[in-house]
Scaffold this motif. Sequence first.
Motif, PDB file in Angstrom:
ATOM      1  N   LEU B  36      26.781 -25.943   7.530  1.00 47.02           N
ATOM      2  CA  LEU B  36      27.529 -24.973   6.731  1.00 47.02           C
ATOM      3  C   LEU B  36      28.958 -24.930   7.234  1.00 47.02           C
ATOM      4  CD1 LEU B  36      25.013 -21.960   6.473  1.00 47.02           C
ATOM      5  CD2 LEU B  36      25.435 -23.752   4.786  1.00 47.02           C
ATOM      6  N   GLN B  37      29.901 -25.205   6.347  1.00 45.39           N
ATOM      7  CA  GLN B  37      31.295 -25.284   6.763  1.00 45.39           C
ATOM      8  C   GLN B  37      32.124 -24.252   6.011  1.00 45.39           C
ATOM      9  OE1 GLN B  37      32.814 -29.300   6.745  1.00 45.39           O
ATOM     10  NE2 GLN B  37      30.766 -30.177   6.969  1.00 45.39           N
ATOM     11  N   ASP B  38      32.603 -23.251   6.753  1.00 45.50           N
ATOM     12  CA  ASP B  38      33.508 -22.233   6.202  1.00 45.50           C
ATOM     13  C   ASP B  38      33.024 -21.682   4.865  1.00 45.50           C
ATOM     14  OD1 ASP B  38      35.089 -22.882   8.384  1.00 45.50           O
ATOM     15  OD2 ASP B  38      36.145 -24.445   7.256  1.00 45.50           O
ATOM     16  N   ILE B  39      31.799 -21.195   4.864  1.00 46.07           N
ATOM     17  CA  ILE B  39      31.237 -20.690   3.611  1.00 46.07           C
ATOM     18  C   ILE B  39      31.726 -19.267   3.341  1.00 46.07           C
ATOM     19  CG2 ILE B  39      29.110 -20.044   2.409  1.00 46.07           C
ATOM     20  CD1 ILE B  39      29.272 -23.001   2.721  1.00 46.07           C
ATOM     21  N   ASP B  40      32.363 -19.064   2.192  1.00 45.21           N
ATOM     22  CA  ASP B  40      32.709 -17.729   1.710  1.00 45.21           C
ATOM     23  C   ASP B  40      31.973 -17.530   0.394  1.00 45.21           C
ATOM     24  OD1 ASP B  40      34.616 -16.847   3.643  1.00 45.21           O
ATOM     25  OD2 ASP B  40      36.000 -18.347   2.831  1.00 45.21           O
ATOM     26  N   LEU B  41      31.187 -16.489   0.323  1.00 42.69           N
ATOM     27  CA  LEU B  41      30.437 -16.257  -0.909  1.00 42.69           C
ATOM     28  C   LEU B  41      30.185 -14.765  -1.039  1.00 42.69           C
ATOM     29  CD1 LEU B  41      28.895 -17.622  -3.304  1.00 42.69           C
ATOM     30  CD2 LEU B  41      26.876 -17.606  -1.846  1.00 42.69           C
ATOM     31  N   THR B  42      30.442 -14.237  -2.210  1.00 43.35           N
ATOM     32  CA  THR B  42      30.204 -12.823  -2.449  1.00 43.35           C
ATOM     33  C   THR B  42      29.311 -12.677  -3.667  1.00 43.35           C
ATOM     34  OG1 THR B  42      32.362 -12.302  -1.554  1.00 43.35           O
ATOM     35  CG2 THR B  42      31.304 -10.607  -2.865  1.00 43.35           C
ATOM     36  N   ILE B  43      28.266 -11.897  -3.501  1.00 42.53           N
ATOM     37  CA  ILE B  43      27.332 -11.712  -4.609  1.00 42.53           C
ATOM     38  C   ILE B  43      27.299 -10.243  -4.966  1.00 42.53           C
ATOM     39  CG2 ILE B  43      24.922 -11.891  -5.305  1.00 42.53           C
ATOM     40  CD1 ILE B  43      25.052 -14.221  -2.949  1.00 42.53           C
ATOM     41  N   ALA B  44      27.603  -9.964  -6.213  1.00 37.14           N
ATOM     42  CA  ALA B  44      27.671  -8.571  -6.664  1.00 37.14           C
ATOM     43  C   ALA B  44      26.287  -8.073  -7.023  1.00 37.14           C
ATOM     44  CB  ALA B  44      28.594  -8.464  -7.869  1.00 37.14           C
ATOM     45  N   ILE B 191       5.916 -25.355 -13.599  1.00 34.42           N
ATOM     46  CA  ILE B 191       7.264 -24.874 -13.294  1.00 34.42           C
ATOM     47  C   ILE B 191       7.667 -23.745 -14.236  1.00 34.42           C
ATOM     48  CG2 ILE B 191       9.691 -25.554 -13.336  1.00 34.42           C
ATOM     49  CD1 ILE B 191       8.859 -28.227 -12.172  1.00 34.42           C
ATOM     50  N   ASN B 192       7.351 -23.902 -15.508  1.00 32.99           N
ATOM     51  CA  ASN B 192       7.819 -22.917 -16.481  1.00 32.99           C
ATOM     52  C   ASN B 192       7.259 -21.531 -16.266  1.00 32.99           C
ATOM     53  OD1 ASN B 192       9.751 -24.230 -17.925  1.00 32.99           O
ATOM     54  ND2 ASN B 192       8.294 -25.175 -19.342  1.00 32.99           N
ATOM     55  N   GLU B 193       5.977 -21.454 -15.870  1.00 34.72           N
ATOM     56  CA  GLU B 193       5.388 -20.134 -15.690  1.00 34.72           C
ATOM     57  C   GLU B 193       6.108 -19.360 -14.582  1.00 34.72           C
ATOM     58  OE1 GLU B 193       1.451 -21.011 -12.968  1.00 34.72           O
ATOM     59  OE2 GLU B 193       1.464 -21.805 -15.002  1.00 34.72           O
ATOM     60  N   VAL B 194       6.600 -20.089 -13.574  1.00 35.53           N
ATOM     61  CA  VAL B 194       7.346 -19.439 -12.499  1.00 35.53           C
ATOM     62  C   VAL B 194       8.760 -19.095 -12.972  1.00 35.53           C
ATOM     63  CG1 VAL B 194       8.325 -19.748 -10.201  1.00 35.53           C
ATOM     64  CG2 VAL B 194       5.997 -20.508 -10.675  1.00 35.53           C
ATOM     65  N   LEU B 195       9.390 -20.039 -13.683  1.00 38.04           N
ATOM     66  CA  LEU B 195      10.752 -19.784 -14.165  1.00 38.04           C
ATOM     67  C   LEU B 195      10.786 -18.605 -15.136  1.00 38.04           C
ATOM     68  CD1 LEU B 195      12.209 -23.368 -14.681  1.00 38.04           C
ATOM     69  CD2 LEU B 195      12.607 -21.769 -12.809  1.00 38.04           C
ATOM     70  N   GLU B 196       9.721 -18.461 -15.940  1.00 39.05           N
ATOM     71  CA  GLU B 196       9.701 -17.337 -16.885  1.00 39.05           C
ATOM     72  C   GLU B 196       9.699 -16.001 -16.152  1.00 39.05           C
ATOM     73  OE1 GLU B 196       6.451 -18.056 -19.606  1.00 39.05           O
ATOM     74  OE2 GLU B 196       7.559 -19.797 -20.376  1.00 39.05           O
ATOM     75  N   VAL B 197       8.919 -15.935 -15.061  1.00 38.01           N
ATOM     76  CA  VAL B 197       8.907 -14.701 -14.266  1.00 38.01           C
ATOM     77  C   VAL B 197      10.303 -14.426 -13.713  1.00 38.01           C
ATOM     78  CG1 VAL B 197       8.035 -13.650 -12.143  1.00 38.01           C
ATOM     79  CG2 VAL B 197       6.464 -14.843 -13.674  1.00 38.01           C
ATOM     80  N   MET B 198      10.965 -15.502 -13.260  1.00 36.66           N
ATOM     81  CA  MET B 198      12.311 -15.332 -12.690  1.00 36.66           C
ATOM     82  C   MET B 198      13.323 -14.934 -13.765  1.00 36.66           C
ATOM     83  SD  MET B 198      12.155 -18.553 -10.081  1.00 36.66           S
ATOM     84  CE  MET B 198      13.903 -18.543  -9.738  1.00 36.66           C
ATOM     85  N   GLN B 199      13.190 -15.525 -14.956  1.00 32.39           N
ATOM     86  CA  GLN B 199      14.067 -15.154 -16.077  1.00 32.39           C
ATOM     87  C   GLN B 199      13.943 -13.662 -16.364  1.00 32.39           C
ATOM     88  OE1 GLN B 199      16.060 -16.995 -17.988  1.00 32.39           O
ATOM     89  NE2 GLN B 199      15.304 -19.120 -18.120  1.00 32.39           N
ATOM     90  N   GLN B 200      12.687 -13.185 -16.376  1.00 29.32           N
ATOM     91  CA  GLN B 200      12.425 -11.782 -16.671  1.00 29.32           C
ATOM     92  C   GLN B 200      13.087 -10.889 -15.621  1.00 29.32           C
ATOM     93  OE1 GLN B 200      10.843 -10.613 -19.479  1.00 29.32           O
ATOM     94  NE2 GLN B 200      11.722  -8.695 -18.687  1.00 29.32           N
ATOM     95  N   LEU B 201      12.952 -11.321 -14.348  1.00 27.15           N
ATOM     96  CA  LEU B 201      13.581 -10.569 -13.252  1.00 27.15           C
ATOM     97  C   LEU B 201      15.080 -10.485 -13.451  1.00 27.15           C
ATOM     98  CD1 LEU B 201      12.136 -11.651  -9.791  1.00 27.15           C
ATOM     99  CD2 LEU B 201      12.249  -9.367 -10.788  1.00 27.15           C
ATOM    100  N   ALA B 202      15.670 -11.622 -13.821  1.00 29.36           N
ATOM    101  CA  ALA B 202      17.118 -11.670 -14.021  1.00 29.36           C
ATOM    102  C   ALA B 202      17.523 -10.731 -15.148  1.00 29.36           C
ATOM    103  CB  ALA B 202      17.552 -13.105 -14.335  1.00 29.36           C
ATOM    104  N   ARG B 203      16.735 -10.744 -16.218  1.00 32.88           N
ATOM    105  CA  ARG B 203      17.037  -9.843 -17.346  1.00 32.88           C
ATOM    106  C   ARG B 203      16.919  -8.379 -16.944  1.00 32.88           C
ATOM    107  NH1 ARG B 203      14.590 -13.884 -20.599  1.00 32.88           N
ATOM    108  NH2 ARG B 203      12.527 -12.945 -20.443  1.00 32.88           N
ATOM    109  N   ASP B 204      16.001  -8.096 -16.008  1.00 35.21           N
ATOM    110  CA  ASP B 204      15.817  -6.714 -15.554  1.00 35.21           C
ATOM    111  C   ASP B 204      16.909  -6.260 -14.601  1.00 35.21           C
ATOM    112  OD1 ASP B 204      13.580  -6.712 -17.062  1.00 35.21           O
ATOM    113  OD2 ASP B 204      12.155  -6.841 -15.407  1.00 35.21           O
ATOM    114  N   GLY B 205      17.842  -7.155 -14.293  1.00 36.12           N
ATOM    115  CA  GLY B 205      18.983  -6.740 -13.495  1.00 36.12           C
ATOM    116  C   GLY B 205      18.830  -6.926 -11.998  1.00 36.12           C
ATOM    117  N   MET B 206      17.819  -7.700 -11.574  1.00 30.87           N
ATOM    118  CA  MET B 206      17.660  -7.971 -10.145  1.00 30.87           C
ATOM    119  C   MET B 206      18.794  -8.862  -9.646  1.00 30.87           C
ATOM    120  SD  MET B 206      15.981  -7.778  -7.302  1.00 30.87           S
ATOM    121  CE  MET B 206      14.385  -7.054  -7.628  1.00 30.87           C
ATOM    122  N   THR B 207      19.303  -8.543  -8.461  1.00 35.70           N
ATOM    123  CA  THR B 207      20.286  -9.416  -7.825  1.00 35.70           C
ATOM    124  C   THR B 207      19.543 -10.616  -7.237  1.00 35.70           C
ATOM    125  OG1 THR B 207      21.469  -7.426  -7.197  1.00 35.70           O
ATOM    126  CG2 THR B 207      22.157  -9.483  -6.143  1.00 35.70           C
TER     127      THR B 207
END
Lengths: 222, 261
Positions: B36-44, B191-207
Amino acid sequence: MFDFLEDYDVWEAFWVTIQLTLYSAIGSLIWGTVLAAMRVSPVPVMRAFGTLYINTVRNTPLTVIIVATSLGLYQTMGIELGGGDSKEIGFRLAVLGLIAYHASFVCESLRSGINTVPVGQAEAARALGLNFLQVLTLIVLPQAFRSVVAPLANVLIALTKNTTVASAIGVSEAALLMKEMIEIESDVIFLVFAIFALGFVLLTLPVGMLLGWVSKRVAVKR
Amino acid sequence: MSNVSVTKDAGGPESAPSDLVVLNNVNKHFGALHVLQDIDLTIASGEVVVVIGPSGSGKSTLCRTINRLETIDSGHIAIDEKPLPEEGKELAQLRADVGMVFQSFNLFAHKTVLENVMLGQLKVRRTPKQEAQDKAQALLDRVGVANQAHKYPAQLSGGQQQRVAIARALAMDPKVMLFDEPTSALDPEMINEVLEVMQQLARDGMTMVVVTHEMGFARSAANRVVFMSDGRIVEEAAPEQFFNNPRSDRAKDFLSKILQH
């Protein structure tokens, strides 16, 4: 042919052997687990102590340890471990010596079991917010124990037979009685050997078979 | 799946009250390798950041530094404005607020699915047993494996195991979820069954911070794509912009290799 047995209490002697085995097994399981926890702990002092203990005790002959408990702890330092008469004191000292010695083997078996638990199991547990002791006692050790039932059975069998060393400090278990019988009943010496050999086989064989079965029952599927 | 509304522009790290995860000038070495080299990252808060890049670019390591499963050599990491503490009680508390999903699922092999989802609640949050069980059951229902609750992990398919792992992380009510290549060990049809759960999480506003090779997921669910190569963040952009019009040559090269088929 077996008439001479009426003069001896073979059962009484083996009962002492069984008691020595039981108390030492429980003790070395507990102390061995604590030692294993020390050896994988994040605290350097504890790891160093664990390593030093294992390397010292595992490489010392059991006879030396047992004799040292009697001559060193009891006769020199006066430690009686709460035993009333000399018979009880000798028994307790022998159990102490057996625990000290066999715990190092329990520890090393358990440590190899810890190594069979994938590192991801502990990582997942840490990621949930469990602390070191929780990770160890809830996740790692339960899985480690299941994978080392068979090696632990070996230690238990060795322990059962090693209780005979307690005769060196006069604990009246099976081997001490055997010595006595060898001297007095020298005409049937092979019979005497056979009786004691059979006695130990009867003790250890079921243990090995039972724990072999347990080992298959509790194995963790991955 | 391209009807994505991009709300946040890709920009440099600027500290605002809604910044949940802040990495500042982070460096890490594995021996001679500068991962990891000089990583700057901000997640809202509420943001979904997808980290992509070639193997060995340091993206998994980056993900794992956020809850200190990997230590760093220099720099600062803060979660919810609290700097990451040293190993100990405080760190354990902080980790409880950061959900993590692993490539190899890492469900506790000697515990049932239900016990897996209850464990953190019982031992870390000290939730009463009945409450923990109800919540675990509800979460298993949400990820679609409620009928598997009393099985052991080894009896489940990979996709089911990973969905249980997501439920296990969600049971702690995390502020942020880290996904370290959650679908890389799965059969294609799971893969899709897992991605769908993650999509739902993202829609629910999870960071969410998601390290993945699933470009479709990055396009549809990400607010921002972070492209890493050789231990550096080479490019940060909204998914539309990154996939259609990458700026750096390294990203162009990477995308040309994976998107042509």
